[in-house]
Design an enzyme around this catalytic site. Structure first.
Site, PDB file in Angstrom:
ATOM      1  N   SER A   1       0.861  -1.186   0.000  1.00 33.65           N
ATOM      2  CA  SER A   1       0.000   0.000   0.000  1.00 33.65           C
ATOM      3  C   SER A   1       0.895   1.233   0.000  1.00 33.65           C
ATOM      4  O   SER A   1       2.049   1.182   0.451  1.00 33.65           O
ATOM      5  CB  SER A   1      -0.901  -0.001   1.242  1.00 33.65           C
TER       6      SER A   1
ATOM      7  N   TYR B   1      -1.147  -0.629  10.507  1.00 33.11           N
ATOM      8  CA  TYR B   1      -1.239  -1.123   9.132  1.00 33.11           C
ATOM      9  C   TYR B   1      -0.021  -0.665   8.332  1.00 33.11           C
ATOM     10  O   TYR B   1       0.589  -1.442   7.582  1.00 33.11           O
ATOM     11  CB  TYR B   1      -2.531  -0.606   8.506  1.00 33.11           C
TER      12      TYR B   1
END
Length: 315
Positions: free
Chosen positions: A168, A180
Site C-alpha cells: 500500500s 497497518y
C-alpha cells in the site's frame, strides 16, 4: 555534455533487456496454476475471477470457504480450473494443506504464481491498540505472507514463476493507521531482499501499492468513535477525551469515503505482474495527489514529511 555520455550508454544497456522482453510473446495462461490468498472479497476475489477467465488454474484461498464470496467463486468454476480452499495464513497447518492440494491438482505447466493478498486493517493511535492487536496484525499482514512464500518457494523456483505481494502507499506514511503502515513497510523490505535473491532462479517478485480503495474492498469499514472510546484503557482515557476521539474518527472516515470504487484498476496491475514478459518491481495504483504525497515522504527530509502530514491531520 560528453562527460555524461558513458552514463547514458550504461543506462541504455541496462534497459535493453527489459525493452526486449516487453516485445516478447505474451504468457500463455492455460496449464499454469496460481494461488491467491484472501479471496473472500476485495482484490483477491476480483483477481481469482479474472485469472480464471483468462485460462489460469486458480486456487482461491478463503478464510470462510462457506461464505458468500467463496460461493460466488464456486459458481464461476469451469472444468476444475477454480478451486476454493480454506486458507488462514496465520495457521501453518492451513498453508501446508493448501500446498498439498496444489500438488495434487497441479496442471501440466506447473505452479506459476503466488499472490499474497490477505490482510487486515484498523484505525487507532499507537497507545489505543493492545499488544494482542499488534501481534494479530503482524501475523496476518507480515508473517502470513512470509509463511505462504516459504512454503511455495521450492515450486516457484522449479517453474520460474512469479510472487506478487499486496502492499500500500501507506507503507510510506501514516494517517491514523500506524499499525497497518508498519506491517506494509515491513513486507516491502522483505520483498526487496527476496526479489534480489530470486533473480538468479528466474523468479520475479512484484509489489502492488494501491492508494485509497477502501470503498472497493472490505478491508477497512467506517470506524465508530464510541466503540474506540469503550475499548480504551483507563490510562488512555485520562489522556484523551471523547471529543478528540470523535474528531480523529471523523477525519479517518472522511478519508475512507473518498476511496476509489474501481478495484479493477488494482487487479489490472496484479494481472500484469503475473503475465508481463517484463513485470515491474512495483506497481503504484493511486491518484495523482496520493503519488505526490508518496514522493514527498520518500524523497524529502523527514521534517518536510512531518510538516505535510501534521497539516493534513490538523484539517
Amino acid at each position: 555534455m560528453w562527460a555524461a555520455a558513458p552514463l547514458l550508454l550504461l543506462l541504455l544497456l541496462l534497459l535493453l533487456p527489459s525493452l526486449w522482453r516487453r516485445g516478447a510473446a505474451p504468457l500463455e495462461p492455460a496449464g499454469r496454476a496460481v494461488l491467491i490468498t484472501g479471496c473472500d472479497s476485495g482484490f483477491g476475489h476480483l483477481l481469482a475471477l479474472r485469472l480464471h477467465r483468462l485460462g489460469f488454474t486458480v486456487f482461491a484461498g478463503c478464510l470462510c470457504p462457506g461464505g458468500e464470496g467463496a460461493r460466488r467463486l464456486q459458481r464461476e468454476a469451469v472444468a476444475g480450473r477454480l478451486r476454493v480452499l480454506r486458507l488462514d495464513v496465520t495457521r501453518a497447518c492451513d498453508v501446508l494443506a493448501a500446498k498439498e492440494l496444489v500438488l495434487r491438482h497441479l496442471p501440466e505447466r506447473g505452479f506459476w504464481g503466488l499472490v499474497n493478498n490477505a490482510g487486515i486493517s484498523t484505525f487507532g493511535e499507537t497507545g489505543w491498540l493492545s499488544m494482542e492487536k499488534y501481534e494479530k496484525f503482524a501475523d496476518v499482514n507480515l508473517l502470513g505472507s512470509i509463511r505462504t512464500t516459504l512454503a511455495f518457494l521450492p515450486l516457484l523456483r522449479k517453474y520460474k514463476g512469479r510472487i506478487v505481494f499486496m502492499s500500500s502507499i501507506i507503507a510510506y506514511f501514516s494517517l491514523g493507521n500506524g499499525i497497518y503502515s508498519m506491517t506494509k513497510a515491513a513486507i516491502e523490505k522483505f520483498c526487496d531482499a527476496l526479489r534480489l535473491e530470486m533473480k538468479k532462479f528466474g523468479v520475479r517478485v512484484c509489489i502492488i501499492q494501491p492508494g485509497n480503495y477502501a470503498r472497493s474492498t472490505k478491508i477497512q469499514p467506517p470506524v465508530s468513535a464510541e466503540e474506540i472510546w469503550n475499548e480504551l484503557s483507563d490510562e488512555e482515557k485520562a489522556v484523551y477525551n471523547k471529543e478528540y476521539v470523535q474528531e480523529r474518527a471523523n477525519f479517518f472516515n472522511s478519508i475512507l469515503s473518498e476511496g476509489s470504487t474501481n478495484g479493477n484498476e488494482v487487479v489490472d496491475a496484479m494481472v500484469d505482474a503475473l503475465t508481463s514478459p517484463a513485470p515491474k518491481a512495483r506497481y503504484m495504483v493511486a491518484k495523482l495527489k496520493e503519488k505526490a504525497l508518496v514522493f514527498v515522504c520518500a524523497l524529502f527530509p523527514t521534517v518536510v514529511m512531518d510538516s505535510v502530514l501534521s497539516y493534513a491531520l490538523s484539517k
